[in-house]
Design an enzyme around this catalytic site. Structure first.
Site, PDB file in Angstrom:
ATOM      1  N   GLY A   1      44.433  40.437  23.864  1.00  0.00           N
ATOM      2  CA  GLY A   1      43.251  41.418  23.312  1.00  0.00           C
ATOM      3  C   GLY A   1      42.097  41.361  23.987  1.00  0.00           C
ATOM      4  O   GLY A   1      41.483  42.227  24.300  1.00  0.00           O
TER       5      GLY A   1
ATOM      6  N   HIS B   1      61.947  46.054  19.122  1.00  0.00           N
ATOM      7  CA  HIS B   1      61.454  45.127  20.611  1.00  0.00           C
ATOM      8  C   HIS B   1      61.524  44.063  20.594  1.00  0.00           C
ATOM      9  O   HIS B   1      61.405  42.793  19.636  1.00  0.00           O
ATOM     10  CB  HIS B   1      59.446  45.182  20.083  1.00  0.00           C
ATOM     11  CG  HIS B   1      58.602  44.190  21.630  1.00  0.00           C
ATOM     12  ND1 HIS B   1      58.978  44.799  23.334  1.00  0.00           N
ATOM     13  CD2 HIS B   1      57.741  43.145  22.004  1.00  0.00           C
ATOM     14  CE1 HIS B   1      58.297  44.310  23.702  1.00  0.00           C
ATOM     15  NE2 HIS B   1      58.004  42.673  23.236  1.00  0.00           N
TER      16      HIS B   1
HETATM   17  P1  NAI Z   1      46.968  34.400  22.263  1.00  0.00           P
HETATM   18  O1  NAI Z   1      47.252  33.585  21.101  1.00  0.00           O
HETATM   19  O2  NAI Z   1      46.248  34.336  23.203  1.00  0.00           O
HETATM   20  O3  NAI Z   1      46.179  35.282  21.730  1.00  0.00           O
HETATM   21  C1  NAI Z   1      45.898  35.554  19.966  1.00  0.00           C
HETATM   22  C2  NAI Z   1      44.692  34.995  19.282  1.00  0.00           C
HETATM   23  O4  NAI Z   1      44.650  35.287  17.681  1.00  0.00           O
HETATM   24  C3  NAI Z   1      43.837  34.183  19.099  1.00  0.00           C
HETATM   25  O5  NAI Z   1      42.809  34.274  20.088  1.00  0.00           O
HETATM   26  C4  NAI Z   1      43.923  33.231  17.606  1.00  0.00           C
HETATM   27  O6  NAI Z   1      42.497  32.792  17.272  1.00  0.00           O
HETATM   28  C5  NAI Z   1      43.606  34.314  16.866  1.00  0.00           C
HETATM   29  N1  NAI Z   1      43.632  34.609  15.435  1.00  0.00           N
HETATM   30  C6  NAI Z   1      44.366  34.224  14.638  1.00  0.00           C
HETATM   31  N2  NAI Z   1      45.066  33.966  13.538  1.00  0.00           N
HETATM   32  C7  NAI Z   1      44.314  35.304  13.659  1.00  0.00           C
HETATM   33  C8  NAI Z   1      43.525  35.353  11.674  1.00  0.00           C
HETATM   34  N3  NAI Z   1      43.633  35.380  11.248  1.00  0.00           N
HETATM   35  N4  NAI Z   1      42.420  36.501  12.669  1.00  0.00           N
HETATM   36  C9  NAI Z   1      41.868  36.824  13.481  1.00  0.00           C
HETATM   37  N5  NAI Z   1      42.092  36.154  15.140  1.00  0.00           N
HETATM   38  C10 NAI Z   1      43.418  35.604  14.612  1.00  0.00           C
HETATM   39  O7  NAI Z   1      48.629  35.549  22.369  1.00  0.00           O
HETATM   40  P2  NAI Z   1      48.097  36.646  22.648  1.00  0.00           P
HETATM   41  O8  NAI Z   1      48.708  36.427  24.383  1.00  0.00           O
HETATM   42  O9  NAI Z   1      47.115  37.291  23.064  1.00  0.00           O
HETATM   43  O10 NAI Z   1      49.977  37.442  22.332  1.00  0.00           O
HETATM   44  C11 NAI Z   1      48.668  37.596  21.070  1.00  0.00           C
HETATM   45  C12 NAI Z   1      50.342  38.427  19.830  1.00  0.00           C
HETATM   46  O11 NAI Z   1      51.021  39.651  20.904  1.00  0.00           O
HETATM   47  C13 NAI Z   1      51.230  37.565  19.931  1.00  0.00           C
HETATM   48  O12 NAI Z   1      52.265  37.570  18.525  1.00  0.00           O
HETATM   49  C14 NAI Z   1      52.609  38.011  20.793  1.00  0.00           C
HETATM   50  O13 NAI Z   1      53.938  37.573  20.357  1.00  0.00           O
HETATM   51  C15 NAI Z   1      52.417  39.550  21.142  1.00  0.00           C
HETATM   52  N6  NAI Z   1      52.751  40.330  22.529  1.00  0.00           N
HETATM   53  C16 NAI Z   1      53.266  41.155  21.857  1.00  0.00           C
HETATM   54  C17 NAI Z   1      53.782  41.720  22.981  1.00  0.00           C
HETATM   55  C18 NAI Z   1      53.961  43.694  22.777  1.00  0.00           C
HETATM   56  O14 NAI Z   1      54.917  44.158  23.637  1.00  0.00           O
HETATM   57  N7  NAI Z   1      54.287  43.820  21.919  1.00  0.00           N
HETATM   58  C19 NAI Z   1      53.384  41.945  24.510  1.00  0.00           C
HETATM   59  C20 NAI Z   1      52.827  40.266  24.785  1.00  0.00           C
HETATM   60  C21 NAI Z   1      52.600  39.587  23.044  1.00  0.00           C
END
Ligand code: NAI
Length: 306
Positions: A12, A173
């Protein structure tokens, strides 16, 4: 325009930086952790004069501050923790994503939603359901990233410029993604003319395993630079009405013989979101791989809702 990013984690926050520095839109970063999105937004604002852009960037814990967003990107969610099953993760992220979608749509009823949270295709389906939006306004990011990985591995193998390699990866994916090797080219020359079958298969396997390869190297968390670039490309095609043809997780109504499911297919992205879905002629093998991929997404949609 304004883009809201729900989840100010690694994907994000990197996406916020890309959108602002490409001068595409103002950005609102929202997270449940208090202070964190505000701090990131301030840090990004302090880079504004150095990067020479004039976009507003703000951080918040309150959905009221996201009002009237043209696009909402959902990256909120958790990775798997020790002792947790994939089903547990599925349910936890499903709740987070559905809450985020409902809260965001309440303040931006005309927004286009791009989902990034995993498991991607399932979370995109749940977002479509929760927002009750027309299907063209809800999509998931996966194929652009998976295709970029495939293109990277082809470019590395051949020693050519990555931008000259074009390839598309369809399907869900994960392990069941469907890389279309016979459509991959280097400036129009099919890679089947440049590489032998065993090498192509090795590159396809590395693509399937692309996310895991990075998780294994990093230990803490997964990829975020290329995922943020891939998402920003989709945001750009929508906001600038570029009509790029990209592999996008979209809701299908009969396309590819599939109904009431979200899966990666070639889509033209413009002002309306998914402007249309291109139905490619697939080989029997590609077609059955896409069906297998869809069945697995369908099972997980069911599990998320049990
Ligand atoms: P991260 O752990 O760095 O960030 C996730 C954020 O979501 C955290 O800051 C957390 O506080 C926040 N969060 C949790 N619950 C929440 C809520 N109810 N409301 C608002 N914010 C909330 O994880 P990262 O690395 O940024 O990955 C995020 C997601 O994206 C994961 O599910 C990951 O698997 C997915 N992802 C998907 C990809 C794709 O190709 N579609 C590629 C890379 C990641």
């Amino acid at each position: 325009p304004r883009v809201t990013i729900v989840g100010a984690g690694r994907v994000g926050s990197t996406l916020a930086q890309r959108i602002a520095e490409k001068n595409l839109a103002d950005v609102v970063l929202l997270d449940i952790v208090e202070g964190m999105p505000q701090g990131l937004a301030l840090d990004l604002l302090e880079a504004r004069g150095l990067e020479l852009h004039n976009r507003q960037i703000s951080g918040t814990n309150n959905y009221a501050d996201t009002a009237n967003s043209a696009i909402v990107v959902i990256t909120a969610g958790f990775p798997r923790k020790p002792g947790m099953s994939r089903d547990d993760l599925l349910k936890i992220n499903a709740k987070i994503v559905v809450d985020a979608a409902k809260n965001a749509i309440a303040h931006s009823p005309h927004a286009i939603f791009i989902v990034v949270t995993n498991p991607l295709d399932v979370m995109t389906y749940l977002t479509w359901q929760a927002t009750n939006l027309p299907r063209n306004q809800v999509m998931g990011m996966a194929g652009v990233l998976d295709s970029a990985r495939f293109e990277t591995f082809i470019a590395l193998e051949l020693g050519v410029l990555p931008a000259d390699v074009k390839a598309m990866v369809l399907g869900s994916h994960g392990d069941l993604m469907v890389p279309l090797a016979r459509y991959a080219t280097v400036n129009g020359i099919p890679i089947t003319e440049l590489l032998d079958a065993a090498t192509i298969e090795r590159l396809v396997e590395r693509t399937r395993n692309g996310g895991a390869e990075i998780v294994e190297l990093m230990h803490t968390g997964g990829a975020f630079f290329a995922p943020a670039s891939a998402t920003s490309l989709m945001v750009e095609s929508i906001l600038l009405n570029q009509s790029r043809l990209l592999p996008v997780a979209a809701y299908l109504q009969g396309e590819y013989g599939l109904n009431d499911i979200v899966i990666g297919v070639p889509c033209r992205l413009g002002y309306g979101g998914v402007e249309n879905i291109l139905e490619l002629t697939l080989s029997d093998q590609e077609s059955s791989a896409l069906q297998t991929s869809a069945e697995s997404v369908r099972r997980n949609i069911q599990r998320a809702q049990d």
